[in-house]
Design a protein around this motif. Structure first.
Motif, PDB file in Angstrom:
ATOM      1  N   HIS A 189       0.815  -1.229   0.000  1.00  0.00           N
ATOM      2  CA  HIS A 189       0.000   0.000   0.000  1.00  0.00           C
ATOM      3  C   HIS A 189       0.849   1.280   0.000  1.00  0.00           C
ATOM      4  O   HIS A 189       0.732   2.131   0.882  1.00  0.00           O
ATOM      5  CB  HIS A 189      -0.989   0.012   1.156  1.00  0.00           C
ATOM      6  CG  HIS A 189      -0.471  -0.417   2.503  1.00  0.00           C
ATOM      7  ND1 HIS A 189       0.680   0.089   3.079  1.00  0.00           N
ATOM      8  CD2 HIS A 189      -0.971  -1.297   3.403  1.00  0.00           C
ATOM      9  CE1 HIS A 189       0.861  -0.470   4.255  1.00  0.00           C
ATOM     10  NE2 HIS A 189      -0.121  -1.314   4.475  1.00  0.00           N
ATOM     11  N   THR A 214      -3.238   0.884  -3.372  1.00  0.00           N
ATOM     12  CA  THR A 214      -4.643   0.614  -3.085  1.00  0.00           C
ATOM     13  C   THR A 214      -5.563   1.550  -3.857  1.00  0.00           C
ATOM     14  O   THR A 214      -5.153   2.633  -4.283  1.00  0.00           O
ATOM     15  CB  THR A 214      -4.943   0.824  -1.586  1.00  0.00           C
ATOM     16  OG1 THR A 214      -4.878   2.223  -1.292  1.00  0.00           O
ATOM     17  CG2 THR A 214      -3.968   0.053  -0.705  1.00  0.00           C
ATOM     18  N   ASP A 262      -6.333  -3.803   0.476  1.00  0.00           N
ATOM     19  CA  ASP A 262      -6.169  -3.518   1.906  1.00  0.00           C
ATOM     20  C   ASP A 262      -7.543  -3.466   2.581  1.00  0.00           C
ATOM     21  O   ASP A 262      -7.792  -2.667   3.487  1.00  0.00           O
ATOM     22  CB  ASP A 262      -5.398  -2.219   2.141  1.00  0.00           C
ATOM     23  CG  ASP A 262      -4.845  -2.106   3.564  1.00  0.00           C
ATOM     24  OD1 ASP A 262      -4.925  -3.101   4.302  1.00  0.00           O
ATOM     25  OD2 ASP A 262      -4.365  -1.018   3.927  1.00  0.00           O
TER      26      ASP A 262
END
Length: 342
Positions: A189, A214, A262
């Protein structure tokens, strides 16, 4: 599609989500293979609990015709690190890789001292671990919780500032080089322009490294977090509009290796109390649709949403089907959770 970064709940967190519910929503979004993160409750840091989690996930996966994998979580204990290396060797690809938190996040699994991080990397190198080490890169000493205002989720971006990620990425790259780490380093991320450039530089110098981004860091900025009803508080936090636009452009240009949701749901009451993490399967659909509208070819999208992940983790290549976006499907997935961030 493949989602290499999900925080499915269940067990002591079954009020937030069960594995059955999470995987069912993921399948509606067109995701057929999931990599579950280790900061569950209890955490996936030992053989018995990992086997228990695999039993649960694989049972659901069979029912839904999906694929399920877990990351084994690392602690600062060398014996535990060696045990996880052995378990990865024994159970790969079910145990798809190892995960190390370089700062505290949900679950407080952070190994925050740089010399403690070095010991872990040194132990992995001595154990000849050649799999993927995925890291949550934020530097705990650069975080300042006093800057967080519970009434304004955008302030979380001050409490965990961009430099925290940037310096942590620099640290871990230096450590794997200095300790002769023989495996592959994956930065999870990634959210800042400077951190992306550090990874690109390391790649150009021959390091085996990749990075994922993400949907929320590509589509949303810290300004969006001012609307508290959307629950936009996560680690790492949303960044400036400039960083957000850079992450989106880096995805379009193929500089980012893969897309990872995520996905990390909470109950509305937990979010009101400041819990970090958002549901994000709808975000995967929304990002895919935006990239299509901006002319990214399907061949590139298949790499971003699956093929590159399979390559990075040493899994057999498979057909990656891109779902067709519809507003009705998007809303159905958004409505599967109490918080609707997108």
């Amino acid at each position: 599609m493949v989602d290499p970064h999900v925080h499915l709940r269940d067990w002591k967190q079954s009020g937030k989500e069960t594995v059955l519910h999470g995987m069912g929503v993921a399948k509606k979004a067109g995701i057929t293979r999931l990599f579950d993160m280790p900061n569950t409750d209890p955490p996936l840091t030992g053989r018995e609990i990992i086997l228990k989690r695999l039993s649960l996930g694989l049972d659901v996966a069979r029912k839904l015709s999906m694929h399920y994998h877990v990351f084994a979580g690392l602690t600062g204990d060398p014996d535990q690190v060696r045990d996880m290396v052995s378990l990865h060797s024994e159970l790969f690809p079910l145990v798809v890789g190892l995960k190390m938190f370089l700062s505290h996040s949900t679950g407080n699994m952070g190994i925050v001292d740089i010399e403690e991080q070095r010991k872990v990397i040194r132990c992995l190198s001595a154990s000849n671990y050649r799999g993927v080490l995925a890291v949550h890169a934020e530097k705990e000493s650069l975080n300042n919780p006093s800057l967080y205002d519970p009434k304004d989720f955008s302030s979380h971006s001050d409490a965990r500032p961009p430099q925290s990620e940037i310096e942590s990425v620099k640290d871990i790259i230096s450590l794997v080089r200095e300790e002769g780490f023989p495996g592959h380093l994956h930065i999870c991320h990634i959210s800042t322009e400077e951190a992306v450039n550090e990874v690109l530089k390391a790649k150009s110098e021959g390091l085996s490294i990749s990075m994922g981004a993400t949907p929320h860091h590509a589509l949303l900025s810290r300004d969006d977090a001012k609307d508290r009803k959307r629950g936009l508080k996560m680690n790492p936090p949303l960044r400036s509009r400039k960083d957000q636009m850079f992450i989106y452009s880096a995805i379009k240009e193929g500089l980012i290796d893969n897309i990872e949701s995520d996905h990390a749901p909470h109950r509305a009451e937990d979010k009101l109390m400041g819990a970090s993490g958002i549901p994000c399967f709808s975000g995967m659909l929304l990002l895919l649709q935006r990239l299509k509208e901006d002319g990214v070819p399907d061949a590139s999208l298949r790499k971003l949403f699956g093929l590159n992940t399979l390559r990075i983790f040493g899994l057999e290549e498979e057909e990656i089907k891109l779902p067709e976006f519809s507003q009705e499907l998007f809303e159905e997935i958004e409505n599967s959770y109490e918080i609707k961030p997108f």
